[in-house]
Motif scaffolding. Structure first.
Motif, PDB file in Angstrom:
ATOM      1  N   TRP A  57       0.827  -1.215   0.000  1.00 58.30           N
ATOM      2  CA  TRP A  57       0.000   0.000   0.000  1.00 58.30           C
ATOM      3  C   TRP A  57       0.855   1.257   0.000  1.00 58.30           C
ATOM      4  O   TRP A  57       0.566   2.223  -0.706  1.00 58.30           O
ATOM      5  CB  TRP A  57      -0.916  -0.044   1.218  1.00 58.30           C
ATOM      6  N   ARG A  58       1.937   1.239   0.795  1.00 65.34           N
ATOM      7  CA  ARG A  58       2.827   2.407   0.850  1.00 65.34           C
ATOM      8  C   ARG A  58       3.658   2.570  -0.404  1.00 65.34           C
ATOM      9  O   ARG A  58       3.983   3.681  -0.825  1.00 65.34           O
ATOM     10  CB  ARG A  58       3.764   2.290   2.068  1.00 65.34           C
ATOM     11  N   ASP A  59       4.036   1.443  -1.018  1.00 67.58           N
ATOM     12  CA  ASP A  59       4.955   1.496  -2.158  1.00 67.58           C
ATOM     13  C   ASP A  59       4.257   1.750  -3.491  1.00 67.58           C
ATOM     14  O   ASP A  59       4.912   2.088  -4.478  1.00 67.58           O
ATOM     15  CB  ASP A  59       5.746   0.180  -2.264  1.00 67.58           C
ATOM     16  N   THR A  60       2.941   1.554  -3.550  1.00 66.35           N
ATOM     17  CA  THR A  60       2.263   1.671  -4.834  1.00 66.35           C
ATOM     18  C   THR A  60       2.197   3.117  -5.308  1.00 66.35           C
ATOM     19  O   THR A  60       2.109   4.049  -4.506  1.00 66.35           O
ATOM     20  CB  THR A  60       0.840   1.085  -4.753  1.00 66.35           C
ATOM     21  N   ARG A 104      -4.143   3.377  -4.359  1.00 66.89           N
ATOM     22  CA  ARG A 104      -4.038   2.414  -3.272  1.00 66.89           C
ATOM     23  C   ARG A 104      -5.282   1.562  -3.062  1.00 66.89           C
ATOM     24  O   ARG A 104      -5.237   0.571  -2.331  1.00 66.89           O
ATOM     25  CB  ARG A 104      -3.710   3.160  -1.970  1.00 66.89           C
ATOM     26  N   PHE A 105      -6.396   1.943  -3.686  1.00 66.97           N
ATOM     27  CA  PHE A 105      -7.628   1.200  -3.425  1.00 66.97           C
ATOM     28  C   PHE A 105      -7.518  -0.257  -3.868  1.00 66.97           C
ATOM     29  O   PHE A 105      -8.000  -1.163  -3.194  1.00 66.97           O
ATOM     30  CB  PHE A 105      -8.800   1.879  -4.130  1.00 66.97           C
ATOM     31  N   ARG A 129      -7.586  -6.103  -3.075  1.00 69.30           N
ATOM     32  CA  ARG A 129      -6.891  -7.332  -3.428  1.00 69.30           C
ATOM     33  C   ARG A 129      -6.333  -8.018  -2.178  1.00 69.30           C
ATOM     34  O   ARG A 129      -6.261  -9.252  -2.115  1.00 69.30           O
ATOM     35  CB  ARG A 129      -5.792  -7.052  -4.442  1.00 69.30           C
ATOM     36  N   SER A 130      -5.944  -7.228  -1.187  1.00 70.59           N
ATOM     37  CA  SER A 130      -5.522  -7.822   0.086  1.00 70.59           C
ATOM     38  C   SER A 130      -6.698  -8.521   0.750  1.00 70.59           C
ATOM     39  O   SER A 130      -6.563  -9.618   1.317  1.00 70.59           O
ATOM     40  CB  SER A 130      -4.964  -6.745   1.017  1.00 70.59           C
TER      41      SER A 130
END
Length: 548
Positions: A193-196, A200-201, A206-207
């Motif tokens: 989430w932080r690296d994308t 981020r949605f 997907r998680s």
């Protein structure tokens, strides 16, 4: 992002050094597969394969391994070799887990230090001697670490999400303690989430999809596995019962093994101690990742079964988490001193392994097969004779013994009186107290202790065969026979209901009460066999309980 850049000064020599030590460690483990005694937990889990084949296995929770490794029971004629073949498969799973540790560590450190993290895992105290132990844990750990690797490297694609969910579901079907890895997956999701940079949605849903797929896979696998199995017969076999049995906050029932693991894995222990100061200067997302990877350690606060085999399952993500510390130690001291420290635990365990136990196990199993050529019901701490029907799995642990007192107290005595137990293999605290001492045996009800002591004769230090010690007290005494069959007289002539049976001869008796007494006085043994058993001269005496 790598928190430690590649160092040009790291030579191929260092990589060869670590690889060589890794190979040597694996070779030692392969050697131990064929030298280390089978422990009670391996006999327990392997026995479930035979229970499935005989229609005796009940309950679909935490028994999936019988489907995956049933082939091992057909791979050799004797059970010891069968388990050793299954151990090879366990070691393959652990080597896959080690590869995942190295791969995940590359997210944090250079290649050589990543290899070192794999070495730290394989040499982490009890992991060294339990990496090949036959039980579901090595397979579950491999599935979970594989899922983590899929989510950390490469794109966060639907293909990876679905495959990761399937692996997590498989791990959960193998062992419900796979939930202990939840902090690891939460930290990986946060890292993604932080690296994308593409919004981020999609990381969030997907998680979530990983969790949904895992739950679906778990339900499907457990459902298919249990579709032709009888339902578990006791409350303790249900999911709620298992959770209630094994989770106790702040009891620290097996804390001695945790402390021993800390001492036998000094590099891992040091890595955890130094992780807080070393991680203080790292980016926030890496800190959270490291915290999540250490999250499974929280289970020590409430999980009761922290036996040595558990660390093979528990420590893979932790070995990834300490890689920043390993990088610092290598920069300060070099690779060789760090590698030497990692080998302290394996060296100690190799020297102190009781190697003769395996041969006593082989001899005991062979002797019982000679005495009882056909599968016969018996009593023991674990499934030392997997192909024979074993009474009372309740003798395995304190948890199960407590359940026996609550649900089936006195059932052992009742089964003896119904003639359902032909012999006893005396290992484990409960049976050792019955047969290795003459005093109280408080782990079992008094009725069980009395029945076990009065209806079985010592054949060896671990084998007790159904029979009676008939002693003279001036006149014939009542003799209660609970198991119909042929009985053999040993140690003198015997009179049973006026019938004279000579020493070393046999007589057919039905269950019931007789008047009996020795002809010449003293005591005479009456074995529930068609011959008087004689222990082979070369039979090895001593304990048969394999350690960790």
């Amino acid at each position: 992002m790598n928190i430690v850049p590649e160092q040009n000064a790291e030579s191929a020599k260092q990589r060869y050094l670590i690889s060589g030590v890794l190979i040597a460690v694996v070779c030692c483990q392969i050697w131990l597969i064929f030298q280390k005694a089978i422990n009670w937990d391996e006999f327990l889990h392997f026995g479930q394969i035979y229970e499935l084949a005989d229609g005796r296995l009940s309950g679909s929770l935490q028994s999936l391994h019988v489907r995956l490794f049933g082939w091992a029971a057909m791979a050799a004629e004797n059970v010891i070799t069968q388990i050793q073949i299954a151990r090879i498969a366990m070691l393959v799973c652990v080597l896959f887990t080690t590869g995942c540790i190295v791969l995940l560590s590359r997210r944090l450190v250079d290649g050589e230090t990543a290899l070192l993290s794999g070495l730290v895992y394989l040499t982490a105290g009890f992991v060294f001697t339990n990496a090949f132990t036959y039980r579901p844990d090595p397979v579950a750990a491999a599935a979970l670490m594989g899922a983590l690797s899929l989510l950390v490297f490469g794109s966060f694609s639907w293909k990876r999400v679905i495959l990761s969910g399937l692996l997590v579901g498989l791990a959960g079907a193998l062992t419900i303690k796979s939930v202990f890895y939840a902090p690891c997956f939460a930290a990986v999701a946060y890292l993604q989430w932080r690296d994308t940079t593409d919004g981020r949605f999609h990381i969030v849903y997907r998680s979530t999809a990983v969790l949904v797929v895992a739950m679906f896979a778990f339900a499907l696998i457990v459902g298919l596995h249990g579709s032709n199995l009888p339902a578990a017969s006791t409350q303790g076999s249900s999911l709620g019962g298992k959770i209630d049995s094994f989770l106790r906050f702040f009891e620290f029932e097996q804390i001695r093994y945790v402390l021993a693991e800390m001492a036998l894995a000094p590099l891992l222990t040091l890595g955890l101690i130094l992780l807080v100061p070393v991680a203080s200067g790292l980016p926030r997302n890496i800190k959270i990742l490291l915290l999540g990877l250490c999250g499974p350690l929280l289970c020590i606060l409430f999980y009761r079964n922290t036996f040595p085999y558990f660390f093979t399952f528990l420590l893979p993500p932790v070995c990834v988490a300490i890689t920043p510390v390993l990088a610092q130690l290598v920069r300060r001291y070099g690779f060789l001193p760090v590698i030497i420290v990692s080998l302290f635990g394996p060296a100690f365990l190799l020297v102190n392994e009781p190697y003769g136990t395996l041969e006593r196990q082989r001899a005991t199993i062979s002797e019982i097969e000679r005495l009882f050529p056909e599968p016969t019901s018996y009593l023991s701490y674990s499934s030392y004779m997997p192909e024979y029907p074993r009474q009372f799995r309740s003798l395995i642990s304190g948890v199960a013994l407590g359940r026996y007192w609550q649900e089936r107290e006195g059932q052992i005595a009742r089964d003896i009186e119904d003639g359902r137990i032909a012999f006893v293999i005396a290992t484990g605290d409960a049976l050792d107290l019955v047969y290795q001492t003459d005093g109280p045996a408080p782990l079992l009800p008094a009725s069980d202790v009395a029945a076990l002591r009065s209806n079985f004769l010592r054949y060896s230090d671990t084998i007790f065969i159904a029979g009676k010690n008939v002693c003279s007290q001036g006149e014939e005494q009542e003799l209660r026979i609970f198991r119909s069959g042929v009985y053999s007289v040993d140690g003198g002539d015997l009179v049973i209901d006026g019938r004279h049976i000579a020493d070393q001869h046999s007589v057919s008796l039905t269950a019931g009460t007789y008047l009996a007494g020795p002809v010449q006085g003293g005591c005479v043994k009456l074995w529930a066999l068609d011959h008087v058993p004689e222990l082979p001269e070369d039979f090895p005496e001593g304990p048969i309980a394999g350690g960790f």
